[in-house]
Design a protein around this motif. Structure first.
Motif, short mmCIF file in Angstrom:
data_model
loop_
_atom_site.label_atom_id
_atom_site.label_comp_id
_atom_site.label_asym_id
_atom_site.label_seq_id
_atom_site.Cartn_x
_atom_site.Cartn_y
_atom_site.Cartn_z
N UNK A 378 0.81 -1.22 0.00
CA UNK A 378 0.00 0.00 0.00
C UNK A 378 0.85 1.27 0.00
N UNK A 379 2.18 1.06 0.06
CA UNK A 379 3.07 2.21 0.04
C UNK A 379 3.19 2.92 1.35
N UNK A 380 2.75 2.31 2.43
CA UNK A 380 2.81 2.95 3.74
C UNK A 380 4.23 2.90 4.31
N UNK A 381 4.93 1.78 4.11
CA UNK A 381 6.30 1.64 4.59
C UNK A 381 7.24 1.40 3.41
N UNK A 382 8.53 1.59 3.65
CA UNK A 382 9.52 1.39 2.60
C UNK A 382 9.93 -0.09 2.53
N UNK A 383 10.62 -0.41 1.46
CA UNK A 383 11.11 -1.78 1.31
C UNK A 383 12.11 -2.12 2.42
N UNK A 384 12.88 -1.12 2.87
CA UNK A 384 13.85 -1.37 3.94
C UNK A 384 13.13 -1.78 5.22
N UNK A 385 12.01 -1.13 5.50
CA UNK A 385 11.23 -1.49 6.69
C UNK A 385 10.68 -2.91 6.56
N UNK A 386 10.19 -3.21 5.37
CA UNK A 386 9.65 -4.57 5.15
C UNK A 386 10.75 -5.63 5.29
#
Length: 421
Positions: A378-386
């Protein structure tokens, strides 16, 4: 309870060629390693040495003992008659005398000494064989280390591949979002970098995996290659019998002392033998005849050596002291073994508690990662966070698999210490 499905998937690979692969169990490795051990040759040699020595004693007891003896002497005086007879000339004996004889002795009664001596040689050989068995038994620790090291590496590879699969799925979805402008290209690059990092780890794990299998093949002599399936051993039961090979060694040593006690008693018995002497010499049995002649004499000989009575008590005390030494060695061994078993049981109890916490952590990490997956899409967090949450879940699963294998190894190591596997 070990997650059998996950581990079996790691071992079998779930590939189409799995059925054609070679399967090896830890029990097969134990047996092969013991047979392949360099000291195994000594076991066979000690058996042959004992058999030869026992057979030699039997031959000595049941075959006549032959000896060839010869002597030539020059005497200062010889036997002569102190009288002179009229018209009779008595030729004096020569002062140089010669004799060559063949002596034969056959033991008729030894009180069972030969049987005891043969048993003593057999027991001595059995002790040396058991010492070899004790040394060879230690190879089980090596098998445990490399067998489970290979299994753990297999599971690590499986979880890394699962992470890669998840990263590829996320990357495919983010690619769509990038096309529609709902995600930045950097997120895609971060996922790809993490995928390559996992790929790099797979290269390291494959090398480690092959290394474990190569050493295991070297120890066992079995054909273990990268395609070999190492079958996960069943979890041992709670009840374990103590059956170390050292116990039999102590027992054999005491049996030797029992035989030595019997030999001490036997040495006090008389001996009865038959003898025969035949030969040629000058003079022969008729010492008044100065010609070379044949001779023969035979009979029964009775001997009773009283010297063993002098040292019987001290010899008995020496044997008793040796028995106490063996008893002391057994007590020390039991003491050390009880400590090792207690430490191993403590390890088992600790890992049971750690695994219970691992499962709780995985439940939470899976929930957090699932939320992070939805937020990333959904674009709420970045790929780094994921990636941070995905790696945390993967590490939690790896910890559980690692601890489960550690628990299984701890239980099997307990059995190895107890001598029940």
């Amino acid at each position: 309870m070990i997650r059998m499905l996950f581990l079996l998937e790691a071992v079998l690979g779930l590939t189409g060629t799995a059925l054609a692969q070679n399967h090896v169990s830890i029990t097969q490795c134990y047996e092969a390693a013991q047979q392949h051990h360099p000291e195994r040759l000594q076991w066979d040699l000690q058996q042959k040495i004992g058999a030869i020595r026992a057979a030699n004693i039997t031959k000595v007891r049941h075959l006549p003992q032959l000896s060839l003896n010869g002597q030539a002497t020059l005497q200062s005086d010889v036997t002569s008659l102190p009288i002179e007879l009229p018209n009779i000339k008595i030729t004096p004996l020569s002062k140089d005398q010669y004799k060559l004889t063949l002596d034969a002795n056959y033991l008729l009664y030894d009180g069972g000494a030969a049987v005891l001596q043969s048993a003593l040689q057999t027991s001595a050989a059995a002790i040396e064989q058991q010492k070899v068995t004790v040394d060879i038994n230690k190879v089980k620790d090596l098998v445990n280390a490399y067998f489970f090291g290979a299994l753990l590496t297999d599971e690590n590879i499986r979880l890394t591949q699962v992470l890669q699969k998840d990263l590829r799925e996320r990357s495919d979805r983010i690619s769509v979002n990038v096309k529609f402008g709902t995600a930045i290209p950097t997120s895609l690059d971060q996922l790809e970098a993490e995928f390559l990092k996992a790929d790099q780890r797979l290269v390291e794990l494959e090398a480690t995996r092959n290394g474990y299998r190569d050493v295991l093949a070297l120890i066992t002599g079995l054909n273990i290659d990268p395609t070999t399936v190492l079958d996960l051993p069943p979890s041992p039961g709670e009840k374990t019998n103590i059956n170390r090979p050292e116990f039999q060694l102590f027992e054999l040593q005491n049996r030797v002392l029992d035989t030595q006690v019997k030999l001490l008693d036997n040495q006090k018995l008389p001996r009865l033998s038959a003898f025969l002497q035949t030969g040629y010499g000058r003079p022969a049995l008729n010492f008044l005849n100065n010609n070379f002649r044949g001779l023969a004499i035979g009979g029964i000989r009775f001997t009773w050596n009283l010297a063993p009575f002098y040292t019987f008590k001290s010899d008995q005390n020496a044997i008793q002291l040796n028995r106490e030494v063996i008893s002391s060695q057994r007590a020390v061994f039991d003491y050390n073994l009880s400590i090792q078993l207690r430490q191993q049981q403590t390890e088992v109890d600790k890992l049971n508690g750690v695994i219970a916490k691992d499962r709780q952590i995985i439940q939470l990490r899976s929930k957090i990662k699932n939320n992070a997956t939805a937020q990333l899409e959904q674009g709420i967090i970045t790929a780094a966070d994921y990636l941070s949450e995905a790696n945390a879940e993967n590490q939690a699963q790896l910890n559980l698999s690692f601890h489960e294998l550690q628990l299984l190894l701890a239980k099997i190591q307990y059995q190895t210490l107890a001598g029940s596997n």
